[in-house]
Motif scaffolding. Structure first.
Motif: not given
Length: 401
Positions: A218-220, A226-228, A233-234
């Motif tokens: 998610a951090r990558v 790639s906000r969506k 992932i979160y």
């Protein structure tokens, strides 16, 4: 079997009774299992042998192959494991019946371990077909249908087979067919334990490692803008964490709704315009205490059996209504409704009649039983409506704050 005919028939009847008790457990097993006598005769196939073993290796359909027969010699309760001449993994579990003239064995396996699946492609279909005087195409198809499994899965199914063998042996050792029978409550508990062991065996990745990995990905995604992807992932990470809760405590309805929102958000990304959803529950009602995971199976059912089959998709609505000291949650979809066989089973509210093969009803049965376990028989769920205009499921609960 070198025992009097009357004793033999009595034992066979007791075997059938014991196996009926284990039907639900057997339905969890995905590995071939046979109950055989010491002389190699098959009493019953709990799960069928592969066509390859029946057509190529066995002298006749009701008699085990020589490789198995040679390993049905264990003098104690030790499980024997071996690889047959065709490379298939097998195990043999002795069952002591308490009768000097009857020794039984539970045979399982007849599959390839994933790391040795290449043995399948080393079999000479033409030569085998010639030796058995059948068409090569028939042999090739039988070879292609042989299962392969990871060792972790095989180990789990072996444990289940040992559990089955132990229960069968205990039933056969007593002269009273009713003695030692498990109560329904104990049966359900043991089935749940076996089911959880199976699922946990398949989750070979440490959950903390999985969550940390998801957060890293998610951090990558965040740094790559790639906000969506980051949100998905979160959401998935939170879903997994919530679903791993196995405690018996009550939780605020708001926690369940947050979990449902994340589940539906992920599905919305997947189905796009084919899925619409609405959650409309007053804030004051969201503080009511409920068992966790009672909405999730019903929302999944609405998606899979209500929305997905429709070409244009559909919508799911979750609402609630207060009624004195109780309240009701409603899960509604505008799909095609339950199959007629499921509706006939639940029309009178007797959810115990839902069989395990009726997959559409398993979520209903599980949720209904859990609610009654917490709050008693006045509560549970009903199918308010189910036809071509959609399905509405009502969940009746007491107000707990």
């Amino acid at each position: 079997m070198n025992i009097p005919l009357d004793e033999k028939n009595l034992l066979l009847e007791r075997i059938r009774c014991s196996l009926r008790k284990l039907n639900n457990l057997l339905s969890l097993s995905k590995i071939p299992l046979q109950l055989v006598t010491a002389d190699g005769n098959t009493i019953v196939e709990l799960n069928p042998s592969p066509d390859f073993c029946k057509k190529i290796c066995q002298r006749r359909r009701d008699y085990i192959c020589e490789d198995y027969h040679n390993h049905c010699v264990a003098p104690d309760n030790t499980i024997t494991r071996f690889t047959c001449h065709c490379g298939l993994y097998n195990f043999v579990i002795p069952i002591h019946t308490g009768s000097a003239g009857l020794q039984l064995f539970l045979l399982g396996g007849q599959i390839y371990e994933e790391q040795f699946v290449y043995h399948k492609y080393m079999l000479n279909a033409g030569q085998l077909a010639k030796s058995k005087k059948i068409e090569p195409q028939e042999v090739a198809k039988a070879i292609g249908r042989i299962q392969s499994m990871a060792q972790a899965q095989i180990t789990t199914y072996e444990r289940m087979a040992q559990y089955i063998a132990h229960n069968l042996a205990e039933d056969l050792k007593t002269s009273d067919t009713q003695a030692g029978r498990l109560s329904l409550e104990k049966e359900l508990l043991e089935r749940k334990i076996i089911d959880l062991e199976t699922k946990n065996s398949f989750l070979v990745v440490n959950p903390h490692f999985l969550f940390n990995t998801l957060n890293t990905i998610a951090r990558v995604a965040y740094y790559e803008k790639s906000r969506k992807t980051e949100e998905l992932i979160y959401c998935l990470s939170d879903l997994l964490r919530y679903n791993l809760k196995q405690d018996n405590e009550l939780h605020p309805l708001s926690e369940e709704l947050e979990n449902i929102k994340k589940y539906l958000y992920i599905q919305k990304i997947r189905f796009k315009d084919r899925l619409e959803y609405e959650i409309n529950i007053p804030d004051e009602m969201q503080q009511y205490q409920i068992p966790n995971m009672i909405l999730q199976p019903l929302v999944e059912n609405a998606l899979l059996h209500g929305v997905t089959p429709k070409c244009n998709g559909g919508n799911i609505r979750i609402t609630a209504r207060k009624q004195g000291e109780d309240f009701t949650l409603f899960v509604n979809d505008n799909g095609y409704g339950f199959p007629p066989e499921i509706l006939s089973l639940v029309a009178d509210g007797d959810y115990s009649r839902i069989k395990t093969h009726a997959k559409s009803g398993i979520g209903l049965l599980s949720t209904h039983n859990r609610i009654r376990h917490y709050f008693g028989t006045p509560y549970g769920l009903t199918v308010r409506q189910s036809d071509f205009s959609g399905t509405t499921i009502a969940i009746y609960l007491p107000i707990r704050q």
